[in-house]
Design a protein around this motif. Structure first.
Motif, short mmCIF file in Angstrom:
data_model
loop_
_atom_site.label_atom_id
_atom_site.label_comp_id
_atom_site.label_asym_id
_atom_site.label_seq_id
_atom_site.Cartn_x
_atom_site.Cartn_y
_atom_site.Cartn_z
N ALA A 68 0.82 -1.21 0.00
CA ALA A 68 0.00 0.00 0.00
C ALA A 68 0.86 1.26 0.00
N VAL A 69 2.00 1.22 0.68
CA VAL A 69 2.91 2.37 0.67
C VAL A 69 3.42 2.59 -0.75
N THR A 70 3.83 1.51 -1.40
CA THR A 70 4.35 1.62 -2.77
C THR A 70 3.30 2.15 -3.73
N LEU A 83 0.82 4.24 -3.11
CA LEU A 83 0.29 5.57 -2.84
C LEU A 83 0.56 6.51 -4.02
N ARG A 122 1.08 10.87 -1.27
CA ARG A 122 2.22 10.55 -0.40
C ARG A 122 2.95 11.82 0.04
N PRO A 167 -6.69 0.98 1.11
CA PRO A 167 -5.25 0.97 0.86
C PRO A 167 -4.56 2.29 1.19
N VAL A 168 -5.25 3.41 1.09
CA VAL A 168 -4.60 4.68 1.43
C VAL A 168 -4.38 4.78 2.94
N GLY A 213 -1.45 2.66 3.51
CA GLY A 213 -0.25 3.36 3.07
C GLY A 213 0.22 4.39 4.08
#
Length: 410
Positions: free
Chosen positions: A51-53, A55, A60, A148-149, A152
């Motif tokens: 999820a970080v990837t 964003l 981000r 997912p955000v 993230g």
């Protein structure tokens, strides 16, 4: 609107069910109230990393900027240890000790709140909390997974313990733990939510500490005829879009200005994305345009109400500010809308609602800290007060208190 006592009864039933049946109860509640039961209540670390990837770059960047600003402002909320010398050999040290484990609640009903991840997690980290668990409702659009955000944002902050659970049941799960999903109890629970989440926090208080009962959003704007009616109307709409039960109030001493704001509201409501929700909120009994004789009366009205968000849009806002006692956060002047505080002011947007600003603060590092006094007296320092301790213990008919002192000098 749901009465808080009704919400407390419902929240109690849901929490008791989670305590009795654990993950099975959480799954049923997710199907009934949220986006369906998740495949796994505990979110795998790989999903958080992915999820970080995933964003979007602009989201981000905004989250990273918010983290920096909130961290900087929150650092001022951690007092340094202070030593007081009572006399020779007699000192008291005031220290602020973080809780060991905190539970953070991030809502996910009508909207998605990655900003609330920042507002919850940064104060806990600044305070020095070693263990953090985050709960957010499962989303139907994502197959019962946490949005997912939100994942993230959690990943950006280094949070790897995330649970797909929402509402009152999630608050109960954080407070008492759920053995069959490996969730250990927390000492403090923070975060905003709907009236049932706020009620659940009231129910678990005593088992765990809470920040405040941060329920459905409120905005109160005090404005005079010098304010821009478009700005005021836009700010009222911005909070009304959260929920049909959101409270948006204008308090003014100018009937002409009130009319201008009412006209602007009608224009803006028709053009905004969540028009039906906004119209319901503005038309509810919780929202109003209030006419008062003068700004002193406006301040008195606001202090009695104790709003979550208070805006001051007047010719001399600092003079008005001097009259304000009760508010979760105060936004001064035409260039400080509540939306600024929701995201990037550096202040915290988790604030008390329902009049609780009269006695409760918003979320901060202090929400995770416990003040402790460390007392050190040497033998001579104790001797100087021994007779007075005996006198007071005798007056209270608690002689063993005095004897616990005199035995040290026999």
């Amino acid at each position: 609107m749901v009465d808080i006592q009704v919400a407390v009864r419902v929240a109690t039933e849901l929490i008791d069910d989670v305590r009795a049946r654990g993950a099975a109860a959480l799954a049923e509640q997710a199907e009934t109230f949220d986006g369906g039961a998740p495949a796994s209540v505990r979110v795998p670390a790989s999903e958080i990393a992915a999820a970080v990837t995933a964003l979007p770059a602009d989201v981000r960047a905004a989250l990273e900027e918010a983290i920096v600003r909130v961290r900087e402002a929150t650092a001022a909320q951690v007092p340094p240890p202070a030593e007081t010398r009572i006399g020779p050999g007699a000192t008291i040290v005031q220290r602020w000790q973080p809780v060991e484990r905190a539970g953070l609640y991030v809502p996910g009903g009508k909207a998605v709140y990655p900003s609330s991840v920042v507002m919850n997690a940064v104060p806990a980290q600044v305070a020095g909390v070693a263990s953090v668990a985050l709960a957010s409702p499962p989303q139907r659009a994502f197959g019962g997974a946490v949005h997912p955000v939100i994942l993230g944002a959690a990943g950006l902050l280094g949070i790897d313990e995330v649970y797909a659970m929402g509402g009152a049941g999630a608050i109960g799960a954080l407070a008492w733990g759920v053995e069959d999903i490996g969730l250990d109890p927390v000492q403090v629970i923070t975060g905003p939510g709907n009236i049932y989440v706020a009620a659940a926090k009231r129910v678990v208080r005593g088992q765990a500490g809470i920040d405040s009962e941060a329920g459905t959003t409120e905005i109160l704007v005090i404005a005079d005829e010098t304010a821009d009616a478009r700005f005021v109307a836009a700010d009222l709409v911005s909070q009304a879009e959260h929920d049909e039960a959101a409270a948006s109030l204008l308090v003014t001493d100018s009937p002409a200005f009130a009319d201008r704001v009412a006209a602007e509201l009608e224009r803006l409501v028709g053009a905004t994305k969540h028009a039906e929700r906004v119209r319901t909120a503005l038309g509810g009994q919780q929202s109003a345009i209030v006419l008062v004789d003068d700004l002193a009366a406006a301040a008195a009205f606001s202090n009695a109400y104790g709003p979550e968000h208070l805006e001051l849009q007047t010719a001399d806002p600092d003079a008005l500010l001097a009259l304000i006692q009760n508010a979760g956060a105060i936004f001064v002047g035409p260039s400080a809308p509540v939306s600024l505080g929701d995201y990037l002011a550096g202040s915290n947007h988790v604030l008390p609602t329902g009049g609780q600003a009269r006695f409760s603060p918003g979320l901060g590092a202090y929400s995770f800290l416990r003040p402790q006094q460390v007392i050190r007296y040497d033998r001579d320092a104790l001797r100087t007060v021994a007779d007075r301790i005996v006198a007071l213990s005798s007056a209270e008919d608690l002689p063993a208190h005095g004897e616990a002192v005199t035995i040290r000098f026999q």
